[in-house]
Write an enzyme that holds these catalytic residues in place. Sequence first.
Site, PDB file in Angstrom:
ATOM      1  N   ALA A   1       1.107  -1.166  -0.367  1.00  0.00           N
ATOM      2  CA  ALA A   1      -0.110  -0.110   0.153  1.00  0.00           C
ATOM      3  C   ALA A   1       1.040   0.745   0.235  1.00  0.00           C
ATOM      4  CB  ALA A   1      -0.846  -0.041   1.137  1.00  0.00           C
ATOM      5  N   TYR A   2       2.458   1.028   0.941  1.00  0.00           N
ATOM      6  CA  TYR A   2       2.757   2.296   0.847  1.00  0.00           C
ATOM      7  C   TYR A   2       3.915   2.297  -0.754  1.00  0.00           C
ATOM      8  CZ  TYR A   2       6.561   5.658   2.261  1.00  0.00           C
ATOM      9  OH  TYR A   2       7.454   6.680   2.650  1.00  0.00           O
ATOM     10  N   ALA A   3       3.924   1.231  -1.267  1.00  0.00           N
ATOM     11  CA  ALA A   3       4.976   1.710  -2.435  1.00  0.00           C
ATOM     12  C   ALA A   3       3.790   2.032  -3.049  1.00  0.00           C
ATOM     13  CB  ALA A   3       5.679   0.267  -2.399  1.00  0.00           C
TER      14      ALA A   3
END
Length: 245
Positions: free
Chosen positions: A153-155
Amino acid sequence: MTDNETRVAIVTGGSRGIGAEVAQRLAADGTAVALAYAGNKAAADQVVATIRERGGSAFAMQADIADEDQVSALFDATAERFGAVDVVVNAAGVMELAPVVDLDLAVLDHMHRTNIRGTFVVSRIAARTVRPGGAIITFSTSVTKLALPGYAAYAASKGAVDALTLVLAKELRGRDVTVNAVAPGPTATALFLDGKDEETIERMSRMNPLERLGTPGDIAEVVSFLAGPGRWVNGQVVYANGGMA
């Protein structure tokens, strides 16, 4: 802008970590700095105090980077105080880690609001405001290439930042404004260290050939270059990670 005019920068996420280091480095370069923070006024005020003690010019202002009215007010206050805006560094961001199958979608929405919408709002107002010779600098991550489990999700949110950055650089053709993203690797900040055990930190610190974590100062050096002399670097994602592949 004439040669004797002071350059002016806005740094979001400037109360701690990489953002705080960037604000102090730009001030040391002779840039007047407006430091935006989400909620930690005491930390932001301390960064401003440090800059002023060293002879620099700075002030802090609270702003939700995903709120266009608040970001507009930040830009207006900066222009009123320092006369213009030359450099915008969007260092504000959030990171929550979990496998895709376990991630709370409310967490996904929170990261989307800050990392994607927030970067978009700041970049769009910067594109309207930054004067010729200026620079817009966003923050990505080396995890977009590393594809580490738990970081999906962060990437993904930072992959959107990459796309925005590269497109905006082309949209500003003829303006003499550069647009680049800085993509740190593992860096010794609370954002990276919180929630990780010593074994994980040691393992990740040895993933690059220099066999250490990055420091906020390492990243601030790259931002300083892109904000100042690095005029021929444009429309790029600059991986500042010690050679991590």
